[in-house]
Design a protein around this motif. Structure first.
Motif, PDB file in Angstrom:
ATOM      1  N   GLN A 183       0.810  -1.218   0.000  1.00 31.34           N
ATOM      2  CA  GLN A 183       0.000   0.000   0.000  1.00 31.34           C
ATOM      3  C   GLN A 183       0.849   1.276   0.000  1.00 31.34           C
ATOM      4  OE1 GLN A 183      -2.621  -0.566   3.356  1.00 31.34           O
ATOM      5  NE2 GLN A 183      -3.870  -2.024   2.242  1.00 31.34           N
ATOM      6  N   LEU A 184       1.848   1.296  -0.858  1.00 32.99           N
ATOM      7  CA  LEU A 184       2.700   2.469  -1.004  1.00 32.99           C
ATOM      8  C   LEU A 184       2.268   3.258  -2.232  1.00 32.99           C
ATOM      9  CD1 LEU A 184       6.132   0.720  -0.439  1.00 32.99           C
ATOM     10  CD2 LEU A 184       5.007   2.275   1.146  1.00 32.99           C
ATOM     11  N   ASN A 185       2.571   4.530  -2.262  1.00 30.23           N
ATOM     12  CA  ASN A 185       2.352   5.321  -3.464  1.00 30.23           C
ATOM     13  C   ASN A 185       3.574   5.110  -4.361  1.00 30.23           C
ATOM     14  OD1 ASN A 185       1.716   7.065  -5.475  1.00 30.23           O
ATOM     15  ND2 ASN A 185       1.734   8.905  -4.207  1.00 30.23           N
ATOM     16  N   ILE A 186       3.454   4.181  -5.274  1.00 30.30           N
ATOM     17  CA  ILE A 186       4.571   3.773  -6.123  1.00 30.30           C
ATOM     18  C   ILE A 186       5.087   4.940  -6.951  1.00 30.30           C
ATOM     19  CG2 ILE A 186       5.231   2.227  -8.016  1.00 30.30           C
ATOM     20  CD1 ILE A 186       3.136   0.259  -6.829  1.00 30.30           C
ATOM     21  N   ASP A 187       4.210   5.864  -7.329  1.00 26.38           N
ATOM     22  CA  ASP A 187       4.624   7.017  -8.130  1.00 26.38           C
ATOM     23  C   ASP A 187       5.705   7.851  -7.435  1.00 26.38           C
ATOM     24  OD1 ASP A 187       2.984   6.442 -10.307  1.00 26.38           O
ATOM     25  OD2 ASP A 187       1.295   7.554  -9.459  1.00 26.38           O
ATOM     26  N   ASP A 188       5.775   7.779  -6.114  1.00 23.19           N
ATOM     27  CA  ASP A 188       6.809   8.506  -5.377  1.00 23.19           C
ATOM     28  C   ASP A 188       8.211   7.955  -5.666  1.00 23.19           C
ATOM     29  OD1 ASP A 188       4.834  10.048  -4.225  1.00 23.19           O
ATOM     30  OD2 ASP A 188       4.849   8.968  -2.306  1.00 23.19           O
ATOM     31  N   PHE A 189       8.290   6.742  -6.206  1.00 23.65           N
ATOM     32  CA  PHE A 189       9.577   6.076  -6.407  1.00 23.65           C
ATOM     33  C   PHE A 189       9.940   5.879  -7.880  1.00 23.65           C
ATOM     34  CE2 PHE A 189       7.711   4.793  -2.400  1.00 23.65           C
ATOM     35  CZ  PHE A 189       8.741   5.035  -1.509  1.00 23.65           C
ATOM     36  N   LEU A 190       8.937   5.732  -8.732  1.00 20.95           N
ATOM     37  CA  LEU A 190       9.190   5.399 -10.133  1.00 20.95           C
ATOM     38  C   LEU A 190      10.094   6.416 -10.819  1.00 20.95           C
ATOM     39  CD1 LEU A 190       5.653   4.151 -11.212  1.00 20.95           C
ATOM     40  CD2 LEU A 190       7.639   2.788 -10.542  1.00 20.95           C
ATOM     41  N   GLY A 191      11.063   5.888 -11.567  1.00 25.39           N
ATOM     42  CA  GLY A 191      11.993   6.738 -12.310  1.00 25.39           C
ATOM     43  C   GLY A 191      13.110   7.323 -11.479  1.00 25.39           C
ATOM     44  N   LYS A 192      13.153   6.975 -10.219  1.00 22.65           N
ATOM     45  CA  LYS A 192      14.159   7.555  -9.333  1.00 22.65           C
ATOM     46  C   LYS A 192      15.255   6.542  -8.992  1.00 22.65           C
ATOM     47  CE  LYS A 192      10.976  10.840  -7.359  1.00 22.65           C
ATOM     48  NZ  LYS A 192      10.137  11.202  -6.266  1.00 22.65           N
ATOM     49  N   THR A 193      16.382   7.082  -8.619  1.00 22.78           N
ATOM     50  CA  THR A 193      17.495   6.296  -8.095  1.00 22.78           C
ATOM     51  C   THR A 193      17.874   6.922  -6.770  1.00 22.78           C
ATOM     52  OG1 THR A 193      18.308   5.780 -10.315  1.00 22.78           O
ATOM     53  CG2 THR A 193      19.876   5.542  -8.510  1.00 22.78           C
ATOM     54  N   ILE A 194      18.000   6.084  -5.759  1.00 19.40           N
ATOM     55  CA  ILE A 194      18.419   6.623  -4.463  1.00 19.40           C
ATOM     56  C   ILE A 194      19.819   6.101  -4.145  1.00 19.40           C
ATOM     57  CG2 ILE A 194      16.075   6.860  -3.568  1.00 19.40           C
ATOM     58  CD1 ILE A 194      16.711   4.394  -1.800  1.00 19.40           C
ATOM     59  N   ALA A 195      20.575   6.907  -3.453  1.00 21.13           N
ATOM     60  CA  ALA A 195      21.928   6.518  -3.047  1.00 21.13           C
ATOM     61  C   ALA A 195      21.916   6.172  -1.564  1.00 21.13           C
ATOM     62  CB  ALA A 195      22.907   7.643  -3.322  1.00 21.13           C
ATOM     63  N   ILE A 196      22.635   5.137  -1.231  1.00 19.60           N
ATOM     64  CA  ILE A 196      22.804   4.740   0.163  1.00 19.60           C
ATOM     65  C   ILE A 196      24.278   4.913   0.474  1.00 19.60           C
ATOM     66  CG2 ILE A 196      22.632   2.858   1.826  1.00 19.60           C
ATOM     67  CD1 ILE A 196      20.349   1.726   0.073  1.00 19.60           C
ATOM     68  N   LYS A 197      24.562   5.858   1.361  1.00 16.15           N
ATOM     69  CA  LYS A 197      25.962   6.185   1.678  1.00 16.15           C
ATOM     70  C   LYS A 197      26.230   5.912   3.147  1.00 16.15           C
ATOM     71  CE  LYS A 197      26.166   9.517  -2.010  1.00 16.15           C
ATOM     72  NZ  LYS A 197      26.522  10.816  -2.484  1.00 16.15           N
ATOM     73  N   ASP A 198      27.393   6.272   3.581  1.00 13.24           N
ATOM     74  CA  ASP A 198      27.808   6.071   4.978  1.00 13.24           C
ATOM     75  C   ASP A 198      27.696   4.618   5.386  1.00 13.24           C
ATOM     76  OD1 ASP A 198      28.281   8.844   5.263  1.00 13.24           O
ATOM     77  OD2 ASP A 198      26.148   9.173   5.666  1.00 13.24           O
ATOM     78  N   ILE A 199      28.257   3.756   4.563  1.00 16.69           N
ATOM     79  CA  ILE A 199      28.238   2.321   4.837  1.00 16.69           C
ATOM     80  C   ILE A 199      29.424   1.982   5.738  1.00 16.69           C
ATOM     81  CG2 ILE A 199      28.410   0.039   3.784  1.00 16.69           C
ATOM     82  CD1 ILE A 199      27.144   1.405   1.240  1.00 16.69           C
ATOM     83  N   GLN A 200      29.132   1.406   6.884  1.00 17.48           N
ATOM     84  CA  GLN A 200      30.171   1.093   7.859  1.00 17.48           C
ATOM     85  C   GLN A 200      30.742  -0.309   7.689  1.00 17.48           C
ATOM     86  OE1 GLN A 200      31.086   3.715   9.660  1.00 17.48           O
ATOM     87  NE2 GLN A 200      29.414   4.782   8.645  1.00 17.48           N
ATOM     88  N   SER A 201      29.906  -1.235   7.200  1.00 13.25           N
ATOM     89  CA  SER A 201      30.341  -2.633   7.054  1.00 13.25           C
ATOM     90  C   SER A 201      29.417  -3.336   6.067  1.00 13.25           C
ATOM     91  CB  SER A 201      30.287  -3.352   8.401  1.00 13.25           C
ATOM     92  OG  SER A 201      28.937  -3.458   8.845  1.00 13.25           O
ATOM     93  N   ILE A 202      29.786  -4.528   5.663  1.00 13.26           N
ATOM     94  CA  ILE A 202      28.930  -5.321   4.773  1.00 13.26           C
ATOM     95  C   ILE A 202      27.592  -5.601   5.454  1.00 13.26           C
ATOM     96  CG2 ILE A 202      28.676  -7.576   3.649  1.00 13.26           C
ATOM     97  CD1 ILE A 202      30.578  -5.719   2.158  1.00 13.26           C
ATOM     98  N   GLU A 203      27.623  -5.889   6.750  1.00 19.62           N
ATOM     99  CA  GLU A 203      26.383  -6.152   7.491  1.00 19.62           C
ATOM    100  C   GLU A 203      25.484  -4.911   7.498  1.00 19.62           C
ATOM    101  OE1 GLU A 203      29.478  -6.922   8.730  1.00 19.62           O
ATOM    102  OE2 GLU A 203      29.318  -9.078   8.440  1.00 19.62           O
ATOM    103  N   ASP A 204      26.101  -3.742   7.666  1.00 20.25           N
ATOM    104  CA  ASP A 204      25.372  -2.474   7.629  1.00 20.25           C
ATOM    105  C   ASP A 204      24.710  -2.288   6.263  1.00 20.25           C
ATOM    106  OD1 ASP A 204      24.534   0.163   8.423  1.00 20.25           O
ATOM    107  OD2 ASP A 204      26.302   0.991   7.404  1.00 20.25           O
ATOM    108  N   LEU A 205      25.470  -2.550   5.201  1.00 18.70           N
ATOM    109  CA  LEU A 205      24.947  -2.435   3.843  1.00 18.70           C
ATOM    110  C   LEU A 205      23.782  -3.403   3.626  1.00 18.70           C
ATOM    111  CD1 LEU A 205      25.026  -1.404   0.927  1.00 18.70           C
ATOM    112  CD2 LEU A 205      26.797  -3.115   0.474  1.00 18.70           C
ATOM    113  N   MET A 206      23.954  -4.640   4.066  1.00 19.25           N
ATOM    114  CA  MET A 206      22.895  -5.636   3.898  1.00 19.25           C
ATOM    115  C   MET A 206      21.616  -5.196   4.620  1.00 19.25           C
ATOM    116  SD  MET A 206      25.181  -9.115   4.180  1.00 19.25           S
ATOM    117  CE  MET A 206      23.790 -10.160   4.514  1.00 19.25           C
TER     118      MET A 206
END
Length: 185
Positions: free
Chosen positions: A99-122
């Motif tokens: 039940q999300l508004n998918i239009d809020d995400f379509l066509g977008k790319t998000i970056a995930i930064k400040d990764i401390q470890s592989i476990e953090d990234l996962m």
């Protein structure tokens, strides 16, 4: 084995680790919605056809054992539809569940930064690529940029299996395999 890769993941080298999550475009999602609609239309047609042909079911059957179930009708419909239509319906139904508004995400790319470890990234990627992740149905792919020297000058791609029970995942893998220089199974 239990399928664990729900979205195509491209890994490459970067001195500073980060991840990118790319969602389907609006045009991609329109096609998915149209195909899902075709799927539902076929199911409805078969159910109506079945009801008309068998309006006297109660007279014909003394028990419900012989009456086809909804699942049997779905199997019949799926045997008459393309893999692309079935896959689109799976994605659409999974996306609807959250039940999300998918239009809020379509066509977008998000970056995930400040990764401390592989476990953090996962942990940070779980909602985007995990089997039950709430953004997984409309995540097109992810790109992991990792500080692993062995990845210099190459891209390593983790794909869903070609025999994944979620048809859309296997379909995406088969499409991507045609672009690869080398494949490890």
């Amino acid at each position: 084995s239990t399928p664990m890769t729900a979205a195509l993941t491209v890994m490459s080298y970067s001195e500073k680790p980060f991840a990118e999550v790319e969602f389907y475009t609006k045009d991609d999602w329109k096609i998915i919605e149209l195909n899902a609609k075709e799927y539902r239309k076929k199911i409805a047609y078969l159910m109506e056809e079945y009801k008309q042909k068998n309006s006297s079911l109660k007279a014909k059957f003394s028990s419900k054992k012989n009456i086809p179930s909804i699942n049997m009708l779905k199997e019949e419909a799926e045997s008459q539809l393309s893999e692309e239509v079935i896959a689109a319906n799976e994605l659409y139904e999974q996306a609807k569940r959250f039940q999300l508004n998918i239009d809020d995400f379509l066509g977008k790319t998000i970056a995930i930064k400040d990764i401390q470890s592989i476990e953090d990234l996962m942990g940070k990627l779980k909602n985007y690529v995990g089997v039950g992740g709430k953004f997984t149905p409309f995540t097109r792919n992810t790109k992991l940029h990792l500080n692993i020297p062995a990845l210099k000058d190459i891209e390593l791609v983790d794909t869903p299996g070609i025999n994944d029970p979620i048809i859309s995942r296997g379909m995406i893998t088969r499409q991507y395999l045609a672009k690869c220089d080398c494949v490890f199974l």
